[in-house]
Each structure stands twice: as structure tokens, then as C-alpha cells.
Design a protein around this motif. Structure first.
Motif, PDB file in Angstrom:
ATOM      1  N   ILE A   1     -22.130   9.523 -25.147  1.00  0.00           N
ATOM      2  CA  ILE A   1     -22.645   9.550 -23.784  1.00  0.00           C
ATOM      3  C   ILE A   1     -24.162   9.391 -23.778  1.00  0.00           C
ATOM      4  O   ILE A   1     -24.732   8.620 -22.984  1.00  0.00           O
ATOM      5  N   ILE A   2     -24.816  10.093 -24.680  1.00  0.00           N
ATOM      6  CA  ILE A   2     -26.283   9.976 -24.755  1.00  0.00           C
ATOM      7  C   ILE A   2     -26.678   8.531 -25.082  1.00  0.00           C
ATOM      8  O   ILE A   2     -27.588   7.961 -24.464  1.00  0.00           O
ATOM      9  N   ALA A   3     -25.956   7.919 -26.011  1.00  0.00           N
ATOM     10  CA  ALA A   3     -26.278   6.532 -26.388  1.00  0.00           C
ATOM     11  C   ALA A   3     -26.098   5.603 -25.194  1.00  0.00           C
ATOM     12  O   ALA A   3     -26.922   4.699 -24.954  1.00  0.00           O
ATOM     13  N   SER A   4     -25.055   5.832 -24.430  1.00  0.00           N
ATOM     14  CA  SER A   4     -24.808   4.967 -23.273  1.00  0.00           C
ATOM     15  C   SER A   4     -25.894   5.130 -22.217  1.00  0.00           C
ATOM     16  O   SER A   4     -26.387   4.145 -21.654  1.00  0.00           O
ATOM     17  N   VAL A   5     -26.261   6.374 -21.942  1.00  0.00           N
ATOM     18  CA  VAL A   5     -27.273   6.621 -20.907  1.00  0.00           C
ATOM     19  C   VAL A   5     -28.632   6.081 -21.354  1.00  0.00           C
ATOM     20  O   VAL A   5     -29.404   5.545 -20.539  1.00  0.00           O
ATOM     21  N   LYS A   6     -28.922   6.198 -22.628  1.00  0.00           N
ATOM     22  CA  LYS A   6     -30.181   5.638 -23.123  1.00  0.00           C
ATOM     23  C   LYS A   6     -30.210   4.117 -22.913  1.00  0.00           C
ATOM     24  O   LYS A   6     -31.256   3.532 -22.662  1.00  0.00           O
ATOM     25  N   LYS A   7     -29.053   3.525 -22.977  1.00  0.00           N
ATOM     26  CA  LYS A   7     -28.976   2.068 -22.800  1.00  0.00           C
ATOM     27  C   LYS A   7     -29.110   1.663 -21.329  1.00  0.00           C
ATOM     28  O   LYS A   7     -29.847   0.744 -20.994  1.00  0.00           O
ATOM     29  N   THR A   8     -28.410   2.411 -20.447  1.00  0.00           N
ATOM     30  CA  THR A   8     -28.377   1.971 -19.042  1.00  0.00           C
ATOM     31  C   THR A   8     -29.401   2.670 -18.156  1.00  0.00           C
ATOM     32  O   THR A   8     -29.671   2.213 -17.040  1.00  0.00           O
ATOM     33  N   SER A   9     -29.908   3.806 -18.612  1.00  0.00           N
ATOM     34  CA  SER A   9     -30.906   4.595 -17.870  1.00  0.00           C
ATOM     35  C   SER A   9     -30.381   5.200 -16.568  1.00  0.00           C
ATOM     36  O   SER A   9     -31.162   5.695 -15.751  1.00  0.00           O
TER      37      SER A   9
END
Lengths: 332, 345
Positions: free
Chosen positions: A250-258
Motif C-alpha cells: 500500500i505504501i509503495a502504491s501511494v508513493k507512486k500515485t500520491s
């Protein structure tokens, strides 16, 4: 396509998983109300009693507290019970055994025992069954250390996660959305597991991360398809496990999409979305956010009977679409 | 198969009309029982003293006065047979065969304790001797014992499960659900109600609609037996019969041991709900250890000197247990989360 993969419904996939587990291990038994000749309230156990007999597909009296406790005691002493609640709401009758016994027994005894029990909970709204047969209570149980809480969203995952749950030495609670039971999807034959504690990126995208659970995964995917036509690129993460939560994915995804939006059927306040939001707010992904975190959850009401009210009580595709659009466009 | 620990050595008084245990068990087992009853009482006193001195924190529920119930029920059990216990469970743990060293260590919160310092008094357990644990929830162990019996039946282990619970638990819903299921499925489980007259402060007269908890057995089509819980042989005989019935596959039984706790419910009890006369009567006229010792002497099984020697040995074991607990290491705070989940390779 692999010839060993067929289309099965979600409930067929569960039944197949239970049959495989029982074939492989004499210690695996099924327990629950009307799961024998009746086949279960949602026909998930179906005809398993014909194959495995009433000693291994055990009808219990209508005794949720006692039945759950028997499953706990059997698990501690050497069986591998899979206990079906007729409706997840009835867990309220059994919270003592789930929360005070199953979840804590290993800890209280300093590791002297394990509690390899699986509990299955038909969950969620959309069947017109009103307030006491429609809840999504995964957050209640997700709050309890010692339990593992999963919400498989597809036939493939429910089979693999149920088999992982049966193999797991600790108590695993499976929430099965009732509207998913008839959903079909590709399911490999034979034994395989899907790991507990791992989210799955169902759709990759760059503009927004939607973390969804259970049936909301499908609604989020539908919303994402509509928004794709508008040129918006949505990433949909299927949480799959409420506890332990897969922070990394989840953290990786949010870092990608902001951007993060959480979509779940349980009551919004103090629910799974609150935990997801707080987890991101506490993580390194916080610095990457360029919009507020949005939660779409169940309404602050019991689930109503009237079908239009019932639909309004949980997130629906149009609401997800407009909330996502607004979030990406900076309206919120 | 679990074998009965009732050894085939000749009972001390076979063929006589002495009470049950003297016809059933050899002398060593009778002396072991008095040793363990003293051990229970001295353990409770040692725990209480350690609590007063600040060596043990939290709270505890002492079973002084109930030793015959714990010991009598466990006498016919094998090590492999399993029990579930209650918040007043120290005696059950000792009677089933636990080592007081590791029990004290648990109460002191040490890593050498049975629960690695995570459980304390209210969750004392010794799985290796068949004790699945005391329980902080009134009635919590009832369905769990039924589950243990279900395992025994399914896997044909020959084990029997014994569920200790108090008079308070008989008004919990779990009691009804557990006894009903055990009977419907004819499971090898024995339900043992230790009726010490009060659920915390509320007397059974004020809380329970039937005169005897054993009367409720009829609602579950199982035998309901009332015994004087302060007479070791009576308890053991009822336990023996129920366990034999369970092992034969004839299903569960309910035994009600009428007994009394000398101390209050827990450390917060001001004893305002019962009279000094009542407490004195039980302590002076019905003490289970005094009654058993008198029989041992009367029947020529032990002399007063031999019993004195047993008490001395018990004192030594208790003192050594407390020393062991004091000397044991405390858990590392870094290990706080150990045992929440099973460690997987």
C-alpha cells in the motif's frame, strides 16, 4: 490458458478448498449450523456431507458461543476445525470465544499451544436481510491481536486463502461477502495457497490508489474502467487481509500515485479505512501525498431493509467514480 | 491410548467396606493425594504471602478449602486426560501434576513460568500434564472442554476431558450450550461444578433458580451427582464413575462438589456477604485436609508422624519453589510480542 484452470463460483471455490483440505488431512472437520444435509444457509458446504459423513461435516445446534468454543477447544487439542457462522452478524453471540479465548490462548499460555481454527463469516449487505444479517464486522475482529482476518474478493483467492487458513497454526477469520458467492472466476484445480497478509494490485495506475476490500474491489475496478475512458488512470489494490495489513504494497502504491482513497463496506468511522489512512499518515508515503486521503465506507446507520436505502448505506460505483474524479481534480 | 493412572497395584483395603478410595487405590496414591492437598494449600498461602510482600502483582483467587474437590476429581485421571480450569485454578493445576516451581515462577512473571510470564495466576496452565488452562472468563472453559472431548472422540485417543467451573458459571449461557452439545454428541467430558456458595458476593440462593446445580443435568439427559466436595473419597468416587462412563462412550456427566472457599473472592474482597460464623464452621468442622488426614490415621494408612513428615516435605517444596521463582529471569521487554502468533519458519 492452463487447462487445469476452470471457471468456478466463489462458493464452489470455497467448497472445493474445504474438500481438498479434508481429503488431505483427517483432522480437518467442518462445523456449523445446517451445514450438513441442508448444505449451509448459502449452500457453501453443499453435498460435502455425502462425501465426508456427518462426523466431519457436523451440524451444530444453534449455539454460536458454544459452537465456536468447541471449535477452539478442538483446535487446541489436535483437530483443524473450519467453523461456519451462518451470518457474520452472529459472531456477536460468540465474541467471548473468538476474542477472549481463540485470539489470546497462545499468548496467555506463553506459546504452549496453538489455535489452528478457521472461522467463516458470510458477510455484507445487498440481500434485503436488514440490520442483523447484513453487517461487515471485519474491523471488530481486525482490532484483536492474535487473530488473522481476511477478505478474499475472488474465487481464485478464496480457495487459496482458505487453504492457507487451514494450514495456518493460528486462528483465521474469513469474511465472505454474500454477493460474491455466485460470482464466477478462474480457479486452478488442486492444492494451492494464496498468502495471508499480502495485498494484490488488481489494476495498475498512476493518478490515484484505491485500496478496496471484498466486494468493493469489484466496484472499484468498475469505477476505474469508467474513469479510464476519461483519461484517468486508477490503481486498485485489493487489501485481501485486514490483519496483518500489508503495509509495503500500500505504501509503495501511494508513493507512486500520491493519492489514496479507501473503499470498504464496513461502517466508515473507526473502520478499515481509518486504519489504512492512519498507516499512510504515519509512513514515508505521507510526504508523497498531494491531496487529502478519502474514505468511502458504510453509512453511520444499521443496514436498512428498503432496497434503495440499503444501496445508499454502502459505497456504490457512481459514488466511487465521482469521489475519485473530484480527488484527482483537486475538488476535495 | 491414554491409560488410567489407577495402577494395578493392590488397593490398600480391597474387599472391605471402607470408602471408595481405600478400596480403589494403593497406599502410595493415597499418600500422594494428601501430599498434593497440602501442596495446594501451602501454595495458596505462599502465593498470598508473596502477594502481600509485593512479589506478585495483579490479583489472585485462592482455593484454600477446596483441595478435596481438585484432588478428588483428578485422582482417577491419567496425565494424558485433559482439564480446563477456572480463575480459581491453582489447585486444579497442582492436582493434575504441575510443578509448583514453575507455577510460582509464572506468578512472579518470570520466563521460567508455565506461561513465560504472560498469563499469571488467572491463566495458569501446564499443557504437558493435561491442563489446558485456567480462565479469566467465567464459563470460558466450558465449550473448550467440549472441544477437547470432540478431539478425543474423533481421533480415538481414549482421553477424557474434565471441565472445572464454579457455581457462578452455571448461570452463563456457555453452560447451557456446552452441556447440551456434549450430550447430543455423547462426548467424553465430565463437568465439575465446584459450588462454593458464592459467585463473588452473590449467593447461589440469590442467583440460581434450582436448589442444586446438579439438578440441571436432567435438562441435558446426563447424570447429575451431588457430592460433599470436602470429602476426598466421595469426590474421587463420583469422578471415577463419570470418567469410566465417558471412556465407555456413554457420554458426559455433571458432578456438583459442595465446597467452600476460606478466603474472599479475590484480593479486593471485604467479606461483607457472609458471616464469620459461617466461615468458622467450614474451617473448623469441615476442613477437607483435616478430614482426610483423620481417615488416613483411623484406617491405619498413615501415622501422625508420617503425616507430619509429609507436611515438612511440602513446606520444603514450597520454599524451593518460591526461591526458584525469585531467582528466575524476567522476560525481556523486547519480547513483548512473542507468542501472539505462532512463529513460522
Amino acid at each position: 490458458m492452463d487447462t487445469a484452470v476452470r471457471e468456478l463460483s466463489y462458493s464452489q471455490a470455497i467448497q472445493e478448498a474445504m474438500a481438498i483440505a479434508m481429503e488431505a488431512d483427517e483432522r480437518v472437520i467442518l462445523m456449523g449450523e445446517d451445514i450438513g444435509v441442508y448444505g449451509g444457509a448459502f449452500q457453501v458446504t453443499g453435498d460435502l456431507i455425502d462425501r465426508f459423513g456427518p462426523d466431519r461435516v457436523m451440524d451444530t445446534p444453534i449455539s454460536e458461543l458454544g459452537g465456536a468454543g468447541v471449535a477452539v477447544g478442538a483446535a487446541v487439542t489436535g483437530l483443524r476445525p473450519v467453523f461456519e457462522f451462518q451470518f457474520s452478524d452472529f459472531a456477536a453471540l460468540a465474541m467471548e470465544q473468538i476474542v477472549n479465548q481463540a485470539a489470546k490462548m497462545r499468548y496467555m499460555l506463553g506459546g504452549a499451544v496453538s489455535v489452528p481454527v478457521v472461522m467463516r463469516f458470510p458477510a455484507g449487505s445487498g440481500t434485503g436481510a436488514a440490520a442483523q444479517h447484513s453487517q461487515s464486522i471485519e474491523a471488530w475482529l481486525g482490532h484483536v491481536p492474535g487473530l488473522k482476518v481476511i477478505q478474499p474478493a475472488t474465487p481464485h483467492d478464496v480457495k487459496g486463502m482458505l487453504l492457507a487458513a487451514v494450514a495456518d497454526p493460528d486462528p483465521v477469520m474469513i469474511f465472505e461477502h454474500k454477493l460474491l458467492y455466485k460470482m464466477k472466476g478462474p480457479v486452478p484445480e488442486g492444492y494451492y495457497t494464496v498468502p495471508i497478509g499480502k495485498a494484490d494490485v488488481r489494476r495498475t495506475g498512476r493518478d490515484l490508489t484505491i485500496v478496496a476490500t471484498s466486494i468493493m474491489v469489484h466496484k472499484a475496478l468498475e469505477a476505474a474502467e469508467t474513469l479510464a475512458a476519461e483519461g484517468l488512470d486508477i490503481e486498485v489494490v485489493d487489501l485481501r487481509t485486514v490483519r496483518p495489513m500489508d503495509r509495503e504494497t500500500i505504501i509503495a502504491s501511494v508513493k507512486k500515485t500520491s493519492k489514496l482513497m479507501c473503499v470498504y463496506e464496513g461502517v466508515k468511522t473507526l473502520g478499515v479505512g481509518a486504519e489504512l489512512s492512519a498507516m499512510i499518515a504515519e509512513s514515508e508515503a505521507f510526504d508523497y501525498l498531494d491531496a487529502p486521503i478519502i474514505r468511502l465506507g458504510g453509512s453511520e446507520t444499521p443496514i436498512p431493509y428498503n432496497p434503495e436505502l440499503e444501496k445508499a448505506a454502502v459505497p456504490q460505483v457512481p459514488g466511487i467514480i465521482s469521489a475519485a474524479r473530484d480527488l484527482i481534480n483537486g475538488v476535495r | 491410548m491414554a491409560k488410567s493412572t489407577a495402577t494395578r497395584a493392590a488397593p490398600v483395603s480391597e474387599g472391605t467396606n471402607l470408602p471408595f478410595i481405600y478400596r480403589q487405590y494403593p497406599r502410595e496414591k493415597l499418600l500422594d493425594a494428601v501430599y498434593k492437598m497440602h501442596l495446594i494449600r501451602k501454595f495458596e498461602e505462599g502465593a498470598e504471602e508473596s502477594y502481600m510482600r509485593g512479589l506478585i502483582h495483579g490479583t489472585m483467587h485462592l482455593s484454600i478449602g477446596q483441595e478435596a474437590s481438585a484432588m478428588g476429581i483428578c485422582m482417577p485421571l491419567s496425565t494424558e486426560d485433559q482439564i480446563t480450569s477456572t480463575h480459581r485454578g491453582h489447585g486444579h493445576c497442582i492436582a493434575k501434576g504441575a510443578d509448583v516451581k514453575r507455577m510460582f515462577a509464572e506468578f512472579f512473571g518470570k520466563t521460567t513460568g508455565y506461561c513465560a510470564g504472560r498469563g499469571g495466576s488467572m491463566h495458569i496452565a501446564d499443557v504437558t500434564t493435561g491442563n489446558l488452562g485456567a480462565n479469566g472468563i467465567v464459563g470460558g472453559g466450558l465449550p473448550i472442554a467440549v472441544g477437547a472431548a470432540l478431539t478425543a472422540k474423533r481421533l480415538k485417543t481414549g482421553k477424557v476431558a474434565v471441565c472445572f467451573f464454579g457455581d457462578g458459571a452455571n448461570n452463563e449461557g456457555a453452560f447451557h450450550e456446552a452441556l447440551n452439545m456434549a450430550s447430543v454428541w455423547k462426548l467424553p467430558v465430565v463437568f465439575v461444578c465446584e459450588n462454593n456458595k458464592y459467585g463473588m458476593s452473590t449467593s447461589t440462593e440469590r442467583s440460581t433458580a434450582v436448589a442444586n446445580i446438579a439438578d440441571r443435568a436432567v435438562a441435558y439427559s446426563m447424570p447429575g451427582v451431588i457430592v460433599d466436595g470436602n470429602v476426598l473419597s466421595d469426590v474421587a468416587e463420583a469422578s471415577h464413575n463419570a470418567i469410566e462412563r465417558a471412556r465407555r462412550g456413554d457420554g458426559p456427566s455433571l458432578i456438583e462438589c459442595k465446597t467452600y472457599r476460606y478466603r474472599g473472592h479475590s484480593k479486593s474482597d471485604r467479606n461483607r456477604y457472609r458471616t464469620k460464623d459461617e466461615i468458622d464452621d467450614w474451617m473448623n468442622n469441615r476442613d477437607p485436609i483435616a478430614r482426610y488426614e483423620a481417615q488416613l490415621v483411623e484406617f491405619g494408612i498413615a501415622t501422625a508422624e508420617e503425616l507430619a513428615a509429609i507436611r515438612t516435605s511440602v513446606d520444603e517444596e514450597i520454599a524451593a519453589g518460591i526461591e526458584f521463582a525469585k531467582a528466575s529471569p524476567a522476560p525481556d521487554v523486547a519480547d513483548l510480542a512473542d507468542y501472539v502468533y505462532t512463529e513460522q519458519a
